[in-house]
Design a protein around this motif. Sequence first.
Motif, PDB file in Angstrom:
ATOM      1  N   LEU A  75       8.368   1.063   5.203  1.00 50.05           N
ATOM      2  CA  LEU A  75       8.269   0.104   6.312  1.00 50.05           C
ATOM      3  C   LEU A  75       8.365  -1.317   5.754  1.00 50.05           C
ATOM      4  O   LEU A  75       7.393  -2.067   5.752  1.00 50.05           O
ATOM      5  CB  LEU A  75       6.949   0.309   7.059  1.00 50.05           C
ATOM      6  CG  LEU A  75       6.657   1.738   7.545  1.00 50.05           C
ATOM      7  CD1 LEU A  75       5.246   1.825   8.130  1.00 50.05           C
ATOM      8  CD2 LEU A  75       7.690   2.180   8.564  1.00 50.05           C
ATOM      9  N   PRO A  76       9.536  -1.727   5.273  1.00 50.63           N
ATOM     10  CA  PRO A  76       9.640  -2.952   4.478  1.00 50.63           C
ATOM     11  C   PRO A  76       9.410  -4.254   5.235  1.00 50.63           C
ATOM     12  O   PRO A  76       9.228  -5.296   4.606  1.00 50.63           O
ATOM     13  CB  PRO A  76      11.066  -2.879   3.924  1.00 50.63           C
ATOM     14  CG  PRO A  76      11.808  -2.039   4.902  1.00 50.63           C
ATOM     15  CD  PRO A  76      10.826  -1.020   5.365  1.00 50.63           C
ATOM     16  N   THR A 128       0.864  -1.180   0.000  1.00 47.30           N
ATOM     17  CA  THR A 128       0.000   0.000   0.000  1.00 47.30           C
ATOM     18  C   THR A 128       0.900   1.230   0.000  1.00 47.30           C
ATOM     19  O   THR A 128       1.924   1.258   0.690  1.00 47.30           O
ATOM     20  CB  THR A 128      -0.927   0.047   1.223  1.00 47.30           C
ATOM     21  OG1 THR A 128      -0.144   0.072   2.422  1.00 47.30           O
ATOM     22  CG2 THR A 128      -1.847  -1.159   1.242  1.00 47.30           C
ATOM     23  N   LEU A 129       0.512   2.210  -0.785  1.00 48.25           N
ATOM     24  CA  LEU A 129       1.254   3.467  -0.864  1.00 48.25           C
ATOM     25  C   LEU A 129       0.284   4.609  -0.654  1.00 48.25           C
ATOM     26  O   LEU A 129      -0.671   4.766  -1.415  1.00 48.25           O
ATOM     27  CB  LEU A 129       1.953   3.608  -2.212  1.00 48.25           C
ATOM     28  CG  LEU A 129       2.603   4.971  -2.502  1.00 48.25           C
ATOM     29  CD1 LEU A 129       3.707   5.287  -1.490  1.00 48.25           C
ATOM     30  CD2 LEU A 129       3.161   5.009  -3.926  1.00 48.25           C
ATOM     31  N   ALA A 138       7.968   0.679  -6.787  1.00 48.74           N
ATOM     32  CA  ALA A 138       7.138   1.727  -6.174  1.00 48.74           C
ATOM     33  C   ALA A 138       7.988   2.669  -5.329  1.00 48.74           C
ATOM     34  O   ALA A 138       7.775   3.893  -5.333  1.00 48.74           O
ATOM     35  CB  ALA A 138       6.044   1.092  -5.323  1.00 48.74           C
ATOM     36  N   LEU A 139       8.944   2.119  -4.625  1.00 47.90           N
ATOM     37  CA  LEU A 139       9.839   2.924  -3.794  1.00 47.90           C
ATOM     38  C   LEU A 139      10.635   3.898  -4.656  1.00 47.90           C
ATOM     39  O   LEU A 139      10.697   5.107  -4.367  1.00 47.90           O
ATOM     40  CB  LEU A 139      10.774   1.990  -3.018  1.00 47.90           C
ATOM     41  CG  LEU A 139      11.665   2.573  -1.926  1.00 47.90           C
ATOM     42  CD1 LEU A 139      10.840   3.266  -0.852  1.00 47.90           C
ATOM     43  CD2 LEU A 139      12.512   1.458  -1.314  1.00 47.90           C
ATOM     44  N   ALA A 140      11.216   3.394  -5.716  1.00 41.41           N
ATOM     45  CA  ALA A 140      12.015   4.252  -6.599  1.00 41.41           C
ATOM     46  C   ALA A 140      11.161   5.333  -7.252  1.00 41.41           C
ATOM     47  O   ALA A 140      11.584   6.492  -7.365  1.00 41.41           O
ATOM     48  CB  ALA A 140      12.695   3.398  -7.670  1.00 41.41           C
ATOM     49  N   LEU A 159       4.931   3.825   2.524  1.00 44.89           N
ATOM     50  CA  LEU A 159       4.921   2.613   1.718  1.00 44.89           C
ATOM     51  C   LEU A 159       5.042   1.411   2.646  1.00 44.89           C
ATOM     52  O   LEU A 159       5.990   1.321   3.431  1.00 44.89           O
ATOM     53  CB  LEU A 159       6.072   2.630   0.711  1.00 44.89           C
ATOM     54  CG  LEU A 159       6.179   1.445  -0.247  1.00 44.89           C
ATOM     55  CD1 LEU A 159       4.955   1.361  -1.163  1.00 44.89           C
ATOM     56  CD2 LEU A 159       7.464   1.548  -1.082  1.00 44.89           C
ATOM     57  N   ARG A 160       4.051   0.497   2.548  1.00 45.16           N
ATOM     58  CA  ARG A 160       4.006  -0.678   3.425  1.00 45.16           C
ATOM     59  C   ARG A 160       3.740  -1.931   2.602  1.00 45.16           C
ATOM     60  O   ARG A 160       2.839  -1.944   1.765  1.00 45.16           O
ATOM     61  CB  ARG A 160       2.895  -0.537   4.463  1.00 45.16           C
ATOM     62  CG  ARG A 160       2.981   0.673   5.349  1.00 45.16           C
ATOM     63  CD  ARG A 160       1.737   0.801   6.236  1.00 45.16           C
ATOM     64  NE  ARG A 160       1.565  -0.332   7.116  1.00 45.16           N
ATOM     65  CZ  ARG A 160       0.515  -0.486   7.935  1.00 45.16           C
ATOM     66  NH1 ARG A 160      -0.462   0.409   7.936  1.00 45.16           N
ATOM     67  NH2 ARG A 160       0.433  -1.531   8.721  1.00 45.16           N
TER      68      ARG A 160
END
Length: 260
Positions: free
Chosen positions: A17-18, A5-6, A128-130, A62-63
Amino acid sequence: MDIFTLERGTAPLLISLPHDGSHIPDAIAARMQPAARRSPDTDWHVGKLYEPLARELGASVLRPQASRYVVDLNRPADGHALYPGRRETGLVSTIGFDGQPLYLEGQEPDADEIAQRVSDWWQPYHRALAEEVERLRVQHGHVVLWEGHSIRSHVPMLFEGRLPDFNLGTADGSSCGADLQWRLTNVLESQEDYDFVVNGRFKGGFITRRFGQPGEGVQAVQLELSQHRYMDEDSFAWDDAKAAPVQALIGQLLRACLGG
């Protein structure tokens, strides 16, 4: 099921929060030791700690949904060690933090399965992180990536004795600027309720090291919290009384990232 989820914010701050996810697909759980099916090495409740602060500050969050036992999002996709010479869990680990096997005998994932998990879970999260880091960097000219983690206070396989309460990691100062590290350290030095260390046992995992490029406008910081300070480590239960002051101090750290 969603991979992650973002929640997109407006401030130049992304909270990743990986290890927040605890879901293990049934087909994988059926091959695991009964104790491992609880995903005990999850960074329990970090989403609950961070999400109210993110909404207040306008930060993105981001989770993931899946447990680190499915694939560890804070390990490099090629599986190389983060701390060479030390025992540690891996990209698709076969042992937990207690050193015990996660899988029933003969049920460990093979190379093809590991590659498939990287494709199905690791790559979408990192993509998604990038993309979110770049969106915020372009919008603001700079961004801070905050890696929120937690771990049991005693993990003999990884460190001796009790872990400090707050463990700040900046890859020995390479993943963020000296000014930001000074501001964060100053916040921790200005309080007396919790002990802390900067670049101790946890210097920052793969995400911090990969994305932290201060010269290019991306600063990355990892915070590893000792779980006994905000929850019960045996039952995994959240503790309101313990968590409130921890959350307040995290809020001060995040405001320092925004220059406040």
